[in-house]
Scaffold this motif. Sequence first.
Motif, PDB file in Angstrom:
ATOM      1  N   ARG A  28      15.327  70.706 -79.762  1.00 16.06           N
ATOM      2  CA  ARG A  28      14.973  69.292 -79.675  1.00 16.06           C
ATOM      3  C   ARG A  28      13.476  69.085 -79.439  1.00 16.06           C
ATOM      4  O   ARG A  28      12.917  68.077 -79.827  1.00 16.06           O
ATOM      5  N   TYR A  29      12.850  70.074 -78.750  1.00 16.13           N
ATOM      6  CA  TYR A  29      11.440  69.941 -78.414  1.00 16.13           C
ATOM      7  C   TYR A  29      10.684  71.162 -78.917  1.00 16.13           C
ATOM      8  O   TYR A  29      10.283  72.034 -78.148  1.00 16.13           O
ATOM      9  N   PRO A  30      10.485  71.264 -80.229  1.00 16.81           N
ATOM     10  CA  PRO A  30       9.885  72.483 -80.794  1.00 16.81           C
ATOM     11  C   PRO A  30       8.486  72.767 -80.275  1.00 16.81           C
ATOM     12  O   PRO A  30       8.090  73.920 -80.170  1.00 16.81           O
ATOM     13  N   LEU A  31       7.731  71.732 -79.925  1.00 18.29           N
ATOM     14  CA  LEU A  31       6.381  71.976 -79.410  1.00 18.29           C
ATOM     15  C   LEU A  31       6.433  72.680 -78.068  1.00 18.29           C
ATOM     16  O   LEU A  31       5.605  73.552 -77.772  1.00 18.29           O
ATOM     17  N   LEU A  32       7.409  72.290 -77.243  1.00 17.20           N
ATOM     18  CA  LEU A  32       7.536  72.943 -75.950  1.00 17.20           C
ATOM     19  C   LEU A  32       8.053  74.364 -76.113  1.00 17.20           C
ATOM     20  O   LEU A  32       7.594  75.287 -75.445  1.00 17.20           O
ATOM     21  N   SER A  33       8.994  74.554 -77.023  1.00 16.04           N
ATOM     22  CA  SER A  33       9.549  75.883 -77.203  1.00 16.04           C
ATOM     23  C   SER A  33       8.535  76.851 -77.792  1.00 16.04           C
ATOM     24  O   SER A  33       8.700  78.062 -77.707  1.00 16.04           O
ATOM     25  N   ALA A  34       7.484  76.325 -78.392  1.00 16.12           N
ATOM     26  CA  ALA A  34       6.463  77.179 -78.985  1.00 16.12           C
ATOM     27  C   ALA A  34       5.470  77.703 -77.956  1.00 16.12           C
ATOM     28  O   ALA A  34       4.645  78.556 -78.257  1.00 16.12           O
ATOM     29  N   LEU A  35       5.548  77.195 -76.718  1.00 17.21           N
ATOM     30  CA  LEU A  35       4.638  77.677 -75.687  1.00 17.21           C
ATOM     31  C   LEU A  35       4.893  79.152 -75.427  1.00 17.21           C
ATOM     32  O   LEU A  35       6.018  79.621 -75.489  1.00 17.21           O
ATOM     33  N   PRO A  36       3.835  79.935 -75.128  1.00 11.28           N
ATOM     34  CA  PRO A  36       4.021  81.372 -74.911  1.00 11.28           C
ATOM     35  C   PRO A  36       4.805  81.645 -73.640  1.00 11.28           C
ATOM     36  O   PRO A  36       4.831  80.836 -72.721  1.00 11.28           O
ATOM     37  N   GLY A  37       5.412  82.815 -73.597  1.00 11.05           N
ATOM     38  CA  GLY A  37       6.162  83.210 -72.413  1.00 11.05           C
ATOM     39  C   GLY A  37       7.619  83.440 -72.754  1.00 11.05           C
ATOM     40  O   GLY A  37       8.147  82.831 -73.671  1.00 11.05           O
ATOM     41  N   PRO A  38       8.267  84.342 -72.019  1.00 10.98           N
ATOM     42  CA  PRO A  38       9.639  84.711 -72.356  1.00 10.98           C
ATOM     43  C   PRO A  38      10.662  83.634 -72.047  1.00 10.98           C
ATOM     44  O   PRO A  38      11.796  83.750 -72.478  1.00 10.98           O
ATOM     45  N   CYS A  39      10.326  82.602 -71.275  1.00 11.97           N
ATOM     46  CA  CYS A  39      11.342  81.611 -70.953  1.00 11.97           C
ATOM     47  C   CYS A  39      10.844  80.194 -71.178  1.00 11.97           C
ATOM     48  O   CYS A  39      11.293  79.254 -70.523  1.00 11.97           O
ATOM     49  N   CYS A  42      10.341  76.578 -69.941  1.00 13.32           N
ATOM     50  CA  CYS A  42      10.044  76.738 -68.534  1.00 13.32           C
ATOM     51  C   CYS A  42       8.815  77.647 -68.401  1.00 13.32           C
ATOM     52  O   CYS A  42       8.275  78.115 -69.396  1.00 13.32           O
ATOM     53  N   VAL A  43       8.393  77.888 -67.185  1.00  9.25           N
ATOM     54  CA  VAL A  43       7.173  78.665 -66.956  1.00  9.25           C
ATOM     55  C   VAL A  43       7.539  80.001 -66.327  1.00  9.25           C
ATOM     56  O   VAL A  43       8.244  80.053 -65.317  1.00  9.25           O
ATOM     57  N   CYS A  44       7.071  81.068 -66.934  1.00  8.62           N
ATOM     58  CA  CYS A  44       7.329  82.411 -66.414  1.00  8.62           C
ATOM     59  C   CYS A  44       6.013  83.140 -66.177  1.00  8.62           C
ATOM     60  O   CYS A  44       4.978  82.812 -66.774  1.00  8.62           O
ATOM     61  N   SER A  45       6.062  84.138 -65.305  1.00 11.97           N
ATOM     62  CA  SER A  45       4.927  85.043 -65.176  1.00 11.97           C
ATOM     63  C   SER A  45       4.959  86.034 -66.330  1.00 11.97           C
ATOM     64  O   SER A  45       5.868  86.037 -67.148  1.00 11.97           O
ATOM     65  N   ASP A  46       3.955  86.897 -66.366  1.00 11.27           N
ATOM     66  CA  ASP A  46       3.885  87.875 -67.448  1.00 11.27           C
ATOM     67  C   ASP A  46       5.041  88.863 -67.412  1.00 11.27           C
ATOM     68  O   ASP A  46       5.359  89.487 -68.427  1.00 11.27           O
ATOM     69  N   VAL A  47       5.666  89.036 -66.247  1.00  9.03           N
ATOM     70  CA  VAL A  47       6.764  89.991 -66.141  1.00  9.03           C
ATOM     71  C   VAL A  47       8.118  89.279 -66.117  1.00  9.03           C
ATOM     72  O   VAL A  47       9.125  89.869 -65.759  1.00  9.03           O
ATOM     73  N   GLY A  52       9.135  77.936 -62.696  1.00 10.33           N
ATOM     74  CA  GLY A  52       9.542  76.543 -62.618  1.00 10.33           C
ATOM     75  C   GLY A  52       9.845  75.977 -63.989  1.00 10.33           C
ATOM     76  O   GLY A  52       9.577  76.607 -65.012  1.00 10.33           O
ATOM     77  N   CYS A  53      10.441  74.792 -63.998  1.00  9.59           N
ATOM     78  CA  CYS A  53      10.800  74.123 -65.247  1.00  9.59           C
ATOM     79  C   CYS A  53      10.297  72.681 -65.222  1.00  9.59           C
ATOM     80  O   CYS A  53      11.089  71.729 -65.260  1.00  9.59           O
ATOM     81  N   PRO A  54       8.993  72.490 -65.182  1.00  4.02           N
ATOM     82  CA  PRO A  54       8.464  71.125 -65.083  1.00  4.02           C
ATOM     83  C   PRO A  54       8.743  70.273 -66.310  1.00  4.02           C
ATOM     84  O   PRO A  54       8.873  69.057 -66.207  1.00  4.02           O
ATOM     85  N   TYR A  55       8.859  70.910 -67.475  1.00  5.97           N
ATOM     86  CA  TYR A  55       9.112  70.130 -68.689  1.00  5.97           C
ATOM     87  C   TYR A  55      10.511  69.522 -68.654  1.00  5.97           C
ATOM     88  O   TYR A  55      10.708  68.364 -68.999  1.00  5.97           O
ATOM     89  N   VAL A  74      13.929  85.029 -60.287  1.00  2.67           N
ATOM     90  CA  VAL A  74      13.709  83.597 -60.117  1.00  2.67           C
ATOM     91  C   VAL A  74      12.965  83.389 -58.807  1.00  2.67           C
ATOM     92  O   VAL A  74      13.419  83.830 -57.745  1.00  2.67           O
ATOM     93  N   ALA A  75      11.817  82.740 -58.878  1.00  2.00           N
ATOM     94  CA  ALA A  75      11.026  82.488 -57.676  1.00  2.00           C
ATOM     95  C   ALA A  75      11.670  81.402 -56.827  1.00  2.00           C
ATOM     96  O   ALA A  75      12.400  80.538 -57.337  1.00  2.00           O
ATOM     97  N   GLU A  76      11.394  81.433 -55.530  1.00  2.00           N
ATOM     98  CA  GLU A  76      11.901  80.383 -54.655  1.00  2.00           C
ATOM     99  C   GLU A  76      11.336  79.035 -55.103  1.00  2.00           C
ATOM    100  O   GLU A  76      10.154  78.904 -55.413  1.00  2.00           O
ATOM    101  N   GLY A  77      12.199  78.047 -55.158  1.00  2.24           N
ATOM    102  CA  GLY A  77      11.763  76.713 -55.558  1.00  2.24           C
ATOM    103  C   GLY A  77      11.571  76.542 -57.047  1.00  2.24           C
ATOM    104  O   GLY A  77      11.068  75.506 -57.486  1.00  2.24           O
ATOM    105  N   ALA A  78      12.009  77.505 -57.841  1.00  5.38           N
ATOM    106  CA  ALA A  78      11.771  77.434 -59.285  1.00  5.38           C
ATOM    107  C   ALA A  78      12.484  76.268 -59.944  1.00  5.38           C
ATOM    108  O   ALA A  78      12.030  75.777 -60.986  1.00  5.38           O
TER     109      ALA A  78
END
Length: 296
Positions: A28-39, A42-47, A52-55, A74-78
């Motif tokens: 539904r949101y291809p621009l968001l899904s195109a952001l780099p990162g494995p998840c 949502c926002v992931c670290s390099d590993v 978090g999932c602000p979007y 999963v980080a606390e408060g993610a």
Amino acid sequence: LPLWKGVRFAAVALGAVAAALGARCADRYPLLSALPGPCAPCVCSDVGVLKGCPYHAELRESILWISGRGVTAVAEGALEGNEGASLVYLHENALETLPAGVFDGLRNPMAIRLDRNKIAELPPGLFDGLGPLQVLYMGHNRLEELPPGLFDALGGLRALDLRSNRLRHLPSETFRGLQHISAIDVSANNISHPIGAGTFALPDLAFVSLAHNPIQSMEAGAFGGSLEHAWLTGSNLTCAGLARAGGLPPSGAGCTDEGVCGAVFAVAPIGNGVCDERADPQYNTAECLWDGGDCD
């Protein structure tokens, strides 16, 4: 052929939910899904640690769909900011555990999927405050034991999937808080300890799968009067032996111990005779508890 004997939970069926809420966020949101990162989105670290999932929060998504994203932790408060999410999908990742309180704040959760990870342990109280939750998937992980009281707060749960873990023992108080549960699947574990009296004696529990476990014995009163069917396929118990020991209630509940492929409760692909194709025409999946169907 064995007759179908099962239950489907329409209120939380993936097909109905998906049809009502639309396609995955990535579609539904291809621009968001195109952001780099494995998840992403949502926002992931390099590993692969979920930060978090602000979007999702900004768009007020009802589904947190973070499956198959390579999430390792999963980080606390993610999940903060997503209190309105009713479906949380973290399946098919590489999680080994979850932080206590990760689901705090979810106001009206319907389903949580943690299946097909590498979860070996869970913190006590993980599901506290999730009384409205109806379906919990925890199958295909590495759990050897469950923290005492893990399910005590889940008074609204209707279906619990614990199949294909490494559980060795189910203390009689394991499921005591599940006062409205209809189906429990603990098939394909390593349960060898005797099943104690009262373990499955819950007011609404109708379907129990203990298939493919090395269970040696079961005490009288292990099941309650609401039981409709139990599966013992591939275990050391037989239905006749269970009945002689008083394991089945006087109501004459059904029992299957051989002649089928095995009990399955989960989201299963259509096309091999598993479920009703009407359950999910969009994603070609369905939810059911079944007795194995045709083994040919």
